[in-house]
Design a protein around this motif. Structure first.
Motif, PDB file in Angstrom:
ATOM      1  N   TRP A 127      54.418  49.676  38.180  1.00 53.39           N
ATOM      2  CA  TRP A 127      55.802  49.174  38.217  1.00 53.39           C
ATOM      3  C   TRP A 127      55.998  47.614  38.420  1.00 53.39           C
ATOM      4  CZ3 TRP A 127      57.771  53.079  35.664  1.00 53.39           C
ATOM      5  CH2 TRP A 127      57.485  54.621  36.062  1.00 53.39           C
ATOM      6  N   LYS A 128      56.899  47.167  37.755  1.00 56.97           N
ATOM      7  CA  LYS A 128      57.213  45.567  38.291  1.00 56.97           C
ATOM      8  C   LYS A 128      57.030  45.281  39.655  1.00 56.97           C
ATOM      9  CE  LYS A 128      58.776  41.266  37.155  1.00 56.97           C
ATOM     10  NZ  LYS A 128      58.421  40.738  38.633  1.00 56.97           N
ATOM     11  N   GLY A 129      56.197  44.275  40.113  1.00 48.14           N
ATOM     12  CA  GLY A 129      56.252  43.953  41.317  1.00 48.14           C
ATOM     13  C   GLY A 129      57.280  42.864  41.560  1.00 48.14           C
ATOM     14  N   GLY A 130      57.362  42.398  42.914  1.00 47.30           N
ATOM     15  CA  GLY A 130      58.507  41.250  43.327  1.00 47.30           C
ATOM     16  C   GLY A 130      58.448  40.800  44.507  1.00 47.30           C
ATOM     17  N   LEU A 131      59.695  40.190  44.992  1.00 49.09           N
ATOM     18  CA  LEU A 131      60.010  39.694  46.237  1.00 49.09           C
ATOM     19  C   LEU A 131      60.540  40.657  47.109  1.00 49.09           C
ATOM     20  CD1 LEU A 131      61.523  37.675  48.287  1.00 49.09           C
ATOM     21  CD2 LEU A 131      59.248  37.023  47.637  1.00 49.09           C
ATOM     22  N   GLY A 132      60.084  40.849  48.401  1.00 53.71           N
ATOM     23  CA  GLY A 132      60.570  41.875  49.258  1.00 53.71           C
ATOM     24  C   GLY A 132      60.614  41.261  50.487  1.00 53.71           C
TER      25      GLY A 132
ATOM     26  N   VAL B  51      59.134  46.233  45.023  1.00 53.84           N
ATOM     27  CA  VAL B  51      59.176  47.017  44.011  1.00 53.84           C
ATOM     28  C   VAL B  51      60.417  47.794  43.520  1.00 53.84           C
ATOM     29  CG1 VAL B  51      58.080  48.770  42.844  1.00 53.84           C
ATOM     30  CG2 VAL B  51      56.765  47.106  44.087  1.00 53.84           C
ATOM     31  N   HIS B  52      61.084  48.092  44.897  1.00 52.97           N
ATOM     32  CA  HIS B  52      62.500  48.861  44.720  1.00 52.97           C
ATOM     33  C   HIS B  52      63.400  47.972  43.789  1.00 52.97           C
ATOM     34  CE1 HIS B  52      66.163  50.618  46.100  1.00 52.97           C
ATOM     35  NE2 HIS B  52      65.693  51.732  45.769  1.00 52.97           N
ATOM     36  N   GLU B  53      63.578  46.601  44.291  1.00 55.03           N
ATOM     37  CA  GLU B  53      64.718  45.917  43.799  1.00 55.03           C
ATOM     38  C   GLU B  53      64.213  45.165  42.404  1.00 55.03           C
ATOM     39  OE1 GLU B  53      67.548  45.802  45.153  1.00 55.03           O
ATOM     40  OE2 GLU B  53      66.747  47.079  46.812  1.00 55.03           O
ATOM     41  N   ALA B  54      62.967  45.266  41.987  1.00 50.75           N
ATOM     42  CA  ALA B  54      62.347  44.449  40.727  1.00 50.75           C
ATOM     43  C   ALA B  54      63.229  44.827  39.480  1.00 50.75           C
ATOM     44  CB  ALA B  54      60.976  44.518  40.702  1.00 50.75           C
ATOM     45  N   ARG B  55      63.206  43.843  38.641  1.00 56.02           N
ATOM     46  CA  ARG B  55      63.819  43.905  37.202  1.00 56.02           C
ATOM     47  C   ARG B  55      62.866  43.513  36.191  1.00 56.02           C
ATOM     48  NH1 ARG B  55      68.358  47.399  37.111  1.00 56.02           N
ATOM     49  NH2 ARG B  55      69.755  47.075  38.912  1.00 56.02           N
TER      50      ARG B  55
END
Length: 329
Positions: free
Chosen positions: A155-160, A307-311
């Motif tokens: 899934w899309k990665g992101g900043l956490g 990952v949970h918050e990524a779009r």
């Protein structure tokens, strides 16, 4: 408590990103110089000023730490942060000059479909300046800052980010998750970091029951060079550089709890540690155990939140997000 690294006294975070570029920068700025060190575990790191953070080196404290996309081009972001801090009179005193101390680490997001045709000079210096100037207590998670162009195997990665209390101290973590591996178990919605989750911060799903038979089979990206997870853990404790170094070592366990596989030859996994020096240790051994244990758990939680918050990015064919698959947008 915001459940962000800015719950640690003396820490501010600013971000700048460009969705068309598919990349961005996160700047962690300290209100006063913070004692810092680093631990690098991945086989393909991209870093700046990490040698300076070894306990035997001259400079004891740093003004900011920068996390950036852009692979080696993203190291320019630290120069932008330095320029912003220099304008504010920050930095290590060398005669009449002041030199801001800004270590940095980068992740690879050059093949995510964003427009990287930037001409002679990449945009990361300007993004680093903007991120540093924007530093404050609140900041976005997911597809933001250094996590804008991040991906994982599934899934899309992101900043956490996440925070916790530990024996009278505050501990926080911030991370850009761009792992070769996955933050979730097999093909389902459950996060590897589930045992450390607090207050349903990434869905409250726990671990899968029953556990999938293929859960431990490593899932990795098909284009395997687009990796590296970079992070900072911070505490309001008073630490030496040697203690900060050991804090970074303990915090690396957070990546191992949240990502599978991790620390591979194709990742550049790097964890900084910083201490803002507001609370002295009463018992150096037992307090460090409490702070380090909390740092590992908090970093694991921050990885799952990323990952949970990524779009998804707006480009056609961009990697889908966990929320789109399991929440419905």
């Amino acid at each position: 408590m915001r459940n962000l690294i800015t719950d640690v006294s003396g820490v501010r975070v600013g971000q700048a990103e460009d969705l068309a570029l598919g990349s961005g920068v996160t700047a962690i700025v300290f209100d006063r110089p913070a004692v810092a060190s680093v631990d690098v575990r991945g086989g393909a790191p991209g870093t700046r000023e990490t040698d300076l953070l070894q306990p035997e080196r001259l400079v004891e404290a740093v003004d900011a730490i920068v996390l950036s996309g852009g692979s080696a081009f993203g190291l320019d972001a630290a120069a932008g942060a330095m320029a912003c801090l220099a304008e504010a009179g920050r930095g290590f005193a060398v005669g009449p000059m002041r030199v801001p101390i800004v270590p940095a680490a980068i992740l690879f997001d050059l093949l995510n479909g964003g427009d990287k045709a930037w001409g002679r000079y990449p945009p990361y210096r300007d993004l680093g300046f903007e991120a540093t100037r924007a530093a404050g207590a609140d900041f976005a998670l997911g597809t933001a800052g250094a996590g804008t162009g991040a991906t994982t195997a599934t899934w899309k990665g992101g900043l956490g980010s996440a925070s916790a209390r530990a024996g009278g101290f505050t501990v926080g973590a911030i991370v850009a998750v761009n792992a070769l591996g996955s933050a979730t178990v097999a093909d389902g919605p459950h996060f590897w970091a589930a045992p450390w989750e607090q207050a349903d911060e990434f869905g409250g799903l726990g671990l899968p029951q029953p556990f999938p038979a293929d859960a431990h089979r490593p899932q990795t990206k098909s284009r395997r060079l687009e990796n590296t997870t970079i992070a900072l853990v911070a505490t309001d404790a008073v630490l030496t550089k040697a203690q900060a170094r050991h804090l970074a070592v303990m915090a690396q366990d957070g990546l191992a709890r949240a990502l599978h596989p991790v620390h591979t030859p194709l990742d550049g996994d790097t964890v900084f540690a910083a201490a803002t020096g507001h609370r002295p240790l009463a018992d150096p051994v037992h307090d460090m155990i409490a702070i380090g244990s909390a740092a590992a758990a908090t970093l694991a939680r921050a990885c799952a939140r990323a990952v949970h918050e990524a779009r998804p990015l707006p480009q056609p064919g961009s990697q889908p997000a966990w929320r789109d698959r399991f929440v419905g947008g």
